[in-house]
Enzyme design. Structure first.
Site, PDB file in Angstrom:
ATOM      1  N   ASP A  81      44.735  49.316  32.854  1.00 61.39           N
ATOM      2  CA  ASP A  81      44.192  50.581  33.369  1.00 61.39           C
ATOM      3  C   ASP A  81      45.192  51.389  34.196  1.00 61.39           C
ATOM      4  O   ASP A  81      46.170  50.865  34.715  1.00 61.39           O
ATOM      5  CB  ASP A  81      42.927  50.320  34.201  1.00 61.39           C
ATOM      6  N   GLU A 139      41.743  46.673  36.479  1.00 64.94           N
ATOM      7  CA  GLU A 139      42.262  45.934  37.648  1.00 64.94           C
ATOM      8  C   GLU A 139      42.066  46.730  38.927  1.00 64.94           C
ATOM      9  O   GLU A 139      41.873  46.169  39.989  1.00 64.94           O
ATOM     10  CB  GLU A 139      43.744  45.611  37.456  1.00 64.94           C
TER      11      GLU A 139
HETATM   12 ZN   LIG Z   1      47.678  49.158  41.565  1.00 66.29          ZN
HETATM   13 ZN   LIG Z   2      48.757  46.922  39.587  1.00 64.68          ZN
END
Ligand SMILES: [Zn+2]
Ligand SMILES: [Zn+2]
Length: 394
Positions: A81, A139
């Site tokens: 991401d 994440e």
């Molecule tokens: Zn980051």
């Molecule tokens: Zn990262």
């Protein structure tokens, strides 16, 4: 023998890895929206004939088996991401998705893991064991893609004996990597507080309950949770970056709103600190005639690099890159959802140097000018392939 072969292969595929990285960099997607990224990864795995399943919506888990007999399994993880940042770099591969940018290097992690998969595919006849390729979404955003993938069984069938992950590090020169055994990154919790009083004219404090002065006491007292209750051997950080009392020189507001972050490296203390902070804030507000709504949003746990595994893979890195190119890392109070893997499996999260001062590539992650020295993409692919095969006992 295998080392030289991997080094050669990492040079051979370098151009393709850079092309993949640039494609991903130009087409970044926010956490939980990695649809095109996920499709891109799937198409590359198809080209390599690597079977895969989908998990946590946009997550992809590939299974790459060596042709020699072995029941060993190692998992390699890359996150996919990007962040809500507008890219300020003027480069040919600049983000085409305005307001979204791969400013944390997850484009590097994803293209590198595809590169590692390409290297390992060429070596299939020469190794035994299974490599689990985890392409993980989200994440950067709670509850974290790692958390969701673990709940959906990413660490089962087959169960890996080790999980490895890498992350770009603009403080380390390209060509080098960094390791730290044991506790490495912090847990992170978001704190949202509303202190309530009774507003009115600033000239008549006796008729009001001033939430500003209550807040001042709460902010000062809460630091004692860190300085007086936390074990000094284990780090804790409490910071409030948002304090809004929207009154005026002569107006006492009804309430004050606060936002902060609490970070530490001990799960038991983390839970205890939550209770202490809430109790202390509510008690102070009540004793001063007001009230306080104290909410904590639990974030990622702390990240621990399993000692034995980390010593092993650090050794493989020294073997692959030379001792002078493997550095020791200090603890870092930022958070990372790889921590979830480290809480339930033997895991190691290491840093990939991506700095090149002579080319001005020095910006920190999560900034609009972040970029990487792409020569690091030979290290990121080959080293991970080498460590995986060594860890599998080859
Ligand atoms: Zn980051
Ligand atoms: Zn990262």
């Amino acid at each position: 023998m295998m080392k030289e072969q991997i080094q050669e292969l990492s040079q051979k595929i370098f151009k393709d890895v850079v092309a993949n990285r640039r494609h991903l960099h130009a087409n970044p997607e926010l956490s939980f929206h990695e649809v095109a990224t996920s499709a891109y990864v799937a198409s590359k795995l198809d080209e390599l004939n690597i079977p895969y399943v989908r998990m946590a919506d946009n997550g992809i888990v590939g299974l790459l088996k060596g042709n020699k007999p072995s029941d060993q399994v190692v998992a390699l993880r890359a996150d996919m991401d990007a962040l809500p940042i507008t890219e300020a770099n003027d480069v040919p591969y600049k983000s085409q998705n305005t307001g979204v940018m791969h400013a944390c290097g997850h484009d590097v992690h994803t293209s590198s893991l595809l590169g590692t998969a390409t290297i390992l595919t060429s070596l299939k006849d020469q190794f035994g064991g299974t490599v689990k390729l985890i392409f993980q979404p989200a994440e950067e955003k709670l509850p974290g893609g790692a958390n969701l993938m673990i709940q959906e069984g990413v660490l089962e069938n087959p169960k890996p004996q080790a999980v490895l992950g890498q992350h770009v590090m603009p403080l380390i020169d390209a060509g080098k990597v960094g390791f730290r055994a044991g506790k490495y990154m912090a847990s992170t919790d978001e704190i949202y507080v509303t202190v309530k009083g009774k507003g009115g004219h600033g000239a008549q404090p006796q008729q009001n309950i001033d939430p500003v002065i209550i807040t001042a006491h709460i902010l000062t007292a809460l630091q004692q949770v860190v300085s007086r209750f936390a074990d000094p051997k284990s780090p804790s950080v409490l910071s409030f970056g948002k304090v809004i009392a929207n009154g005026a020189t002569n107006i006492i507001p009804n309430e004050v709103y606060l936002e902060g972050t609490f970070r530490t490296m001990d799960e038991k203390w983390r839970s205890e600190a939550h209770i202490r902070m809430k109790k202390m804030a509510e008690g102070i507000a009540e004793s001063m005639g007001g009230s306080c709504e104290f909410n904590i949003m639990r974030g990622y746990p702390f990240l621990i690099n399993e000692e034995k595994l980390t010593a092993s893979v650090r050794g493989y890195a020294e073997d692959y890159l030379g001792k002078e190119n493997v550095l020791d890392l200090d603890i870092w109070m930022a958070a990372e959802d790889f921590a979830y893997y480290s809480q339930v499996a033997d895991a190691c999260f290491y840093r990939l140097g991506t700095r090149n001062e002579s080319r001005g590539i020095t910006s920190a992650v999560h900034t609009p000018t972040f970029d990487v020295e792409e020569s690091a993409l030979t290290v990121s692919t080959g080293l991970m392939a080498y460590m995986a095969l060594k860890q599998l006992g080859n």
